[in-house]
Design a protein around this motif. Structure first.
Motif, PDB file in Angstrom:
ATOM      1  N   GLN A  32       6.609  11.961  -4.185  1.00 23.01           N
ATOM      2  CA  GLN A  32       6.086  12.087  -2.832  1.00 23.01           C
ATOM      3  C   GLN A  32       7.251  12.065  -1.845  1.00 23.01           C
ATOM      4  OE1 GLN A  32       2.262   9.778  -2.179  1.00 23.01           O
ATOM      5  NE2 GLN A  32       2.991   8.732  -4.010  1.00 23.01           N
ATOM      6  N   VAL A  33       6.923  12.184  -0.567  1.00 22.31           N
ATOM      7  CA  VAL A  33       7.979  12.193   0.436  1.00 22.31           C
ATOM      8  C   VAL A  33       8.578  10.793   0.547  1.00 22.31           C
ATOM      9  CG1 VAL A  33       6.283  11.852   2.304  1.00 22.31           C
ATOM     10  CG2 VAL A  33       8.573  12.714   2.825  1.00 22.31           C
ATOM     11  N   ALA A  34       9.884  10.696   0.341  1.00 25.34           N
ATOM     12  CA  ALA A  34      10.579   9.414   0.458  1.00 25.34           C
ATOM     13  C   ALA A  34      11.145   9.235   1.859  1.00 25.34           C
ATOM     14  CB  ALA A  34      11.697   9.326  -0.579  1.00 25.34           C
ATOM     15  N   ASP A  76       0.852  -1.177   0.000  1.00 27.57           N
ATOM     16  CA  ASP A  76       0.000   0.000   0.000  1.00 27.57           C
ATOM     17  C   ASP A  76       0.895   1.236   0.000  1.00 27.57           C
ATOM     18  OD1 ASP A  76      -1.818   2.011   0.282  1.00 27.57           O
ATOM     19  OD2 ASP A  76      -2.842   1.154   2.025  1.00 27.57           O
ATOM     20  N   ALA A  77       0.924   1.950  -1.120  1.00 27.53           N
ATOM     21  CA  ALA A  77       1.822   3.098  -1.252  1.00 27.53           C
ATOM     22  C   ALA A  77       1.460   4.230  -0.303  1.00 27.53           C
ATOM     23  CB  ALA A  77       1.808   3.604  -2.698  1.00 27.53           C
ATOM     24  N   ARG A  78       0.250   4.212   0.255  1.00 27.17           N
ATOM     25  CA  ARG A  78      -0.162   5.283   1.167  1.00 27.17           C
ATOM     26  C   ARG A  78       0.421   5.112   2.561  1.00 27.17           C
ATOM     27  NH1 ARG A  78      -6.471   4.501   0.332  1.00 27.17           N
ATOM     28  NH2 ARG A  78      -5.688   2.373   0.627  1.00 27.17           N
ATOM     29  N   GLU A  79       0.858   3.927   2.890  1.00 25.54           N
ATOM     30  CA  GLU A  79       1.399   3.649   4.213  1.00 25.54           C
ATOM     31  C   GLU A  79       2.919   3.650   4.172  1.00 25.54           C
ATOM     32  OE1 GLU A  79      -0.239   3.315   6.985  1.00 25.54           O
ATOM     33  OE2 GLU A  79      -2.241   3.432   6.082  1.00 25.54           O
ATOM     34  N   PRO A  80       3.576   4.097   5.253  1.00 28.45           N
ATOM     35  CA  PRO A  80       5.050   4.051   5.270  1.00 28.45           C
ATOM     36  C   PRO A  80       5.558   2.624   5.287  1.00 28.45           C
ATOM     37  CG  PRO A  80       4.183   4.682   7.428  1.00 28.45           C
ATOM     38  CD  PRO A  80       3.016   4.674   6.489  1.00 28.45           C
ATOM     39  N   VAL A  81       6.611   2.374   4.528  1.00 30.05           N
ATOM     40  CA  VAL A  81       7.196   1.045   4.515  1.00 30.05           C
ATOM     41  C   VAL A  81       7.996   0.811   5.793  1.00 30.05           C
ATOM     42  CG1 VAL A  81       9.269   1.771   3.268  1.00 30.05           C
ATOM     43  CG2 VAL A  81       8.479  -0.578   3.088  1.00 30.05           C
ATOM     44  N   LEU A  82       8.536   1.884   6.377  1.00 27.89           N
ATOM     45  CA  LEU A  82       9.244   1.812   7.653  1.00 27.89           C
ATOM     46  C   LEU A  82       8.748   2.966   8.501  1.00 27.89           C
ATOM     47  CD1 LEU A  82      11.435   0.724   9.562  1.00 27.89           C
ATOM     48  CD2 LEU A  82      13.090   2.172   8.371  1.00 27.89           C
ATOM     49  N   ASN A  83       8.059   2.641   9.584  1.00 29.73           N
ATOM     50  CA  ASN A  83       7.456   3.669  10.427  1.00 29.73           C
ATOM     51  C   ASN A  83       8.170   3.725  11.770  1.00 29.73           C
ATOM     52  OD1 ASN A  83       5.874   5.515  11.708  1.00 29.73           O
ATOM     53  ND2 ASN A  83       3.933   4.457  11.383  1.00 29.73           N
ATOM     54  N   LEU A  84       8.978   4.772  11.936  1.00 23.79           N
ATOM     55  CA  LEU A  84       9.684   4.998  13.201  1.00 23.79           C
ATOM     56  C   LEU A  84       9.193   6.271  13.873  1.00 23.79           C
ATOM     57  CD1 LEU A  84      13.309   4.082  12.103  1.00 23.79           C
ATOM     58  CD2 LEU A  84      11.861   2.777  13.635  1.00 23.79           C
ATOM     59  N   GLN A  85       7.972   6.633  13.625  1.00 26.55           N
ATOM     60  CA  GLN A  85       7.426   7.863  14.188  1.00 26.55           C
ATOM     61  C   GLN A  85       7.433   7.811  15.719  1.00 26.55           C
ATOM     62  OE1 GLN A  85       3.519   8.697  12.731  1.00 26.55           O
ATOM     63  NE2 GLN A  85       3.343  10.659  13.778  1.00 26.55           N
ATOM     64  N   ARG A  86       7.995   8.855  16.333  1.00 29.45           N
ATOM     65  CA  ARG A  86       8.076   9.018  17.794  1.00 29.45           C
ATOM     66  C   ARG A  86       8.837   7.872  18.475  1.00 29.45           C
ATOM     67  NH1 ARG A  86       2.697   9.606  17.025  1.00 29.45           N
ATOM     68  NH2 ARG A  86       2.235   7.940  18.508  1.00 29.45           N
ATOM     69  N   GLY A 105       9.009   2.792  -0.800  1.00 29.21           N
ATOM     70  CA  GLY A 105       7.921   3.424  -0.077  1.00 29.21           C
ATOM     71  C   GLY A 105       8.490   4.440   0.906  1.00 29.21           C
ATOM     72  N   GLU A 106       7.627   5.016   1.697  1.00 35.00           N
ATOM     73  CA  GLU A 106       8.030   6.085   2.611  1.00 35.00           C
ATOM     74  C   GLU A 106       8.762   5.541   3.832  1.00 35.00           C
ATOM     75  OE1 GLU A 106       5.958   9.284   5.697  1.00 35.00           O
ATOM     76  OE2 GLU A 106       4.730   8.254   4.172  1.00 35.00           O
ATOM     77  N   VAL A 107       9.859   6.203   4.170  1.00 37.22           N
ATOM     78  CA  VAL A 107      10.553   5.963   5.437  1.00 37.22           C
ATOM     79  C   VAL A 107      10.191   7.123   6.354  1.00 37.22           C
ATOM     80  CG1 VAL A 107      12.776   5.744   6.587  1.00 37.22           C
ATOM     81  CG2 VAL A 107      12.428   4.698   4.348  1.00 37.22           C
ATOM     82  N   ARG A 108       9.514   6.826   7.458  1.00 39.65           N
ATOM     83  CA  ARG A 108       8.984   7.883   8.327  1.00 39.65           C
ATOM     84  C   ARG A 108       9.744   7.901   9.656  1.00 39.65           C
ATOM     85  NH1 ARG A 108       2.621   8.010   9.065  1.00 39.65           N
ATOM     86  NH2 ARG A 108       2.858   8.484   6.832  1.00 39.65           N
ATOM     87  N   LEU A 109      10.397   9.059   9.906  1.00 40.49           N
ATOM     88  CA  LEU A 109      11.160   9.240  11.141  1.00 40.49           C
ATOM     89  C   LEU A 109      10.688  10.455  11.924  1.00 40.49           C
ATOM     90  CD1 LEU A 109      14.798   8.716   9.738  1.00 40.49           C
ATOM     91  CD2 LEU A 109      13.346   7.023  10.836  1.00 40.49           C
TER      92      LEU A 109
END
Length: 487
Positions: free
Chosen positions: A215-217, A164-174, A190-194
């Protein structure tokens, strides 16, 4: 669970666990875990057995119980949600048929190195040691949002793909990492979210490949890094977001390729960085936004900058490498054709800190010329006069050259054709040099101008000399006033 209910493969793991021994099902040390879907029962483990083992297996005195398995096919869901696991877990080069769930778990150490997984959920988990995911391949999301890891998170050469391209592939939020985020060679489709995360070590994304075109990478808004953020030789399709981030060490994009054509490629507004390195390699394919950022050392090579650069409010102490002002000025002209006086002042201050006054004056002259384009026609006309005569006060010798040139023209002209005296009996002896000076200098009189009256073309020449003298005098005063006010 009774040991009689176990398969032979599971019994091997059950007996090895209390002594911390490794069970290796691999037939070849280089075999690919992606082929694990075809592995037979001789190397298949049920996830429910591993869960029971971690929860209730007996321990032996003097031994450290550890789950250490290599090259197994793990079926079912390894559900450790909110579990408290006191034993290190190492499931290397394993093939998981279902995503492990470890949300809110408390773990000692976790290694899934070289394993293939559909997804991984470690959100809200607490890990006392290292989380090792090097060389792993995950076909879904890796969720570590709001987790706390006392050791490092290692994703070296990991490959992550989100369906799912809408979801981060790696989610490290907070997420809070007490050590490094170590991910050189990471491949993320996909998105890497930090965003909002805290890393007390460094973030190493050297040679990473991040793919999310348009989009944001890499979303690292308000990220806090006590060490370095390394993107050396990284290849990013999409944009990098660092708004409000704080990097105490070096933000290094040397040799990096960042491509987001038609929009910003690097958004680092309002961030605080010890050293920002933009050097070597091809220029950013997209804009660079450094508005309101604070940088101690700005290491930027002009060739690395894109066509659009936003610098309004950027504050930096040192600009390196030292380049002539002519090579630095183009970056001040790239802010969507907007006039940003603060950017010129920052560049001027950088040159003055290293004692290059000539370059500082050149930047200030460029600032006045850029400001002139924002003025109405009469302001632009007066600016052109000041530029041509005294270079806005930064070229004072120009006024002397103009005066000497006009003095020579007037002196020769009136030496060849003396103007007649108004009162021959009272007129002083005619001197063409001082007569010309009387015309050029509006506040000084040598008694020549009022005593003689040229005629014809020489009268018009006197008008030109008087008018030019006033313009030169006004421009010199304006330039001197500007210079004194700067000092």
């Amino acid at each position: 669970m009774e040991i009689n209910d176990l398969t032979r493969a599971e019994e091997r793991v059950w007996r090895a666990f209390p002594r911390g021994e490794a069970v290796d099902f691999r037939t070849d040390g280089d075999e690919d875990a992606a082929a694990g879907g075809d592995w037979g029962p001789e190397r298949t483990l049920r996830a429910s057995v591993l869960r029971a083992l971690l929860a209730s297996a007996p321990q032996e005195d003097g031994e450290i119980a550890t789950l250490r398995v290599n090259g197994a096919r793990i079926t079912g869901v390894l559900d450790l949600t909110y579990a408290v696991v006191d034993h290190p877990i190492s499931l290397r080069s394993c093939y998981f048929t279902d995503p492990p769930y470890m949300y809110g778990a408390q773990l000692r150490r976790l290694s899934l190195r070289g394993s293939v997984l559909p997804a991984l959920d470690l959100g809200g988990a607490r890990v006392e040691g290292v989380v090792q995911l090097s060389d792993s391949r995950v076909r879904g999301r890796v969720q570590l949002m709001a987790s706390q890891i006392s050791g490092a998170l290692i994703l070296e050469r990991a490959e992550l793909t989100a369906p799912d391209a809408r979801e981060p592939v790696l989610n490290l939020q907070r997420t809070v990492l007490e050590d490094d985020l170590w991910a050189p060679g990471l491949r993320a489709h996909g998105e890497v979210r930090l965003n909002g995360s805290t890393v007390n070590g460094s973030v190493n994304l050297t040679d990473a490949r991040l793919r999310r075109p348009g989009q944001v990478a890499l979303d690292a808004v308000t990220l806090g890094v006590e060490g370095d953020l390394l993107l050396r030789q990284a290849d990013v399709e999409g944009w990098i977001g660092l708004r409000g981030a704080r990097v105490a060490g070096r933000l290094d994009l040397s040799y990096a390729r960042v491509s987001n054509p038609g929009d910003m490629a690097l958004r680092a507004s309002s961030c605080t960085v010890g050293e920002l390195w933009l050097r070597r390699g091809e220029p950013l394919d997209g804009g660079l936004n450094l508005r309101r950022a604070q940088v101690e050392v700005l290491f930027v090579e002009p060739e690395k900058l894109p066509d659009t650069v936003r610098l309004d409010g950027l504050v930096y102490t040192t600009l390196t490498p030292h380049e002539p002002a002519e090579r630095r000025l183009p970056m001040l002209e790239c802010d969507d054709d907007a006039y940003v006086p603060h950017a010129y002042e920052q560049l001027t201050a950088a040159y003055r800190r290293i004692g290059d006054e000539d370059a500082a004056r050149l930047v200030q002259l460029a600032k006045q010329r850029r400001h002139r384009r924002t003025l109405p026609w009469y302001g632009r006309l007066w600016g052109q006069v000041q530029d041509a005569t005294v270079g806005y006060g930064f070229r004072p010798l120009r006024a002397a050259i103009w005066l000497l040139s006009l003095l020579a023209v007037g002196s020769v002209s009136y030496a060849l054709h003396h103007p007649p005296a108004l009162k021959p009996d009272e007129a002083p002896p005619f001197n063409p040099v001082f007569y010309t000076l009387d015309l050029l200098l509006p506040v000084i009189s040598f008694g020549q101008e009022g005593a003689f009256a040229p005629k014809g073309a020489y009268q018009y020449l006197s008008y030109v000399l008087v008018l030019t003298g006033w313009i030169l005098a006004t421009s010199v005063v304006a330039g001197v006033t500007r210079t004194v006010s700067r000092q």
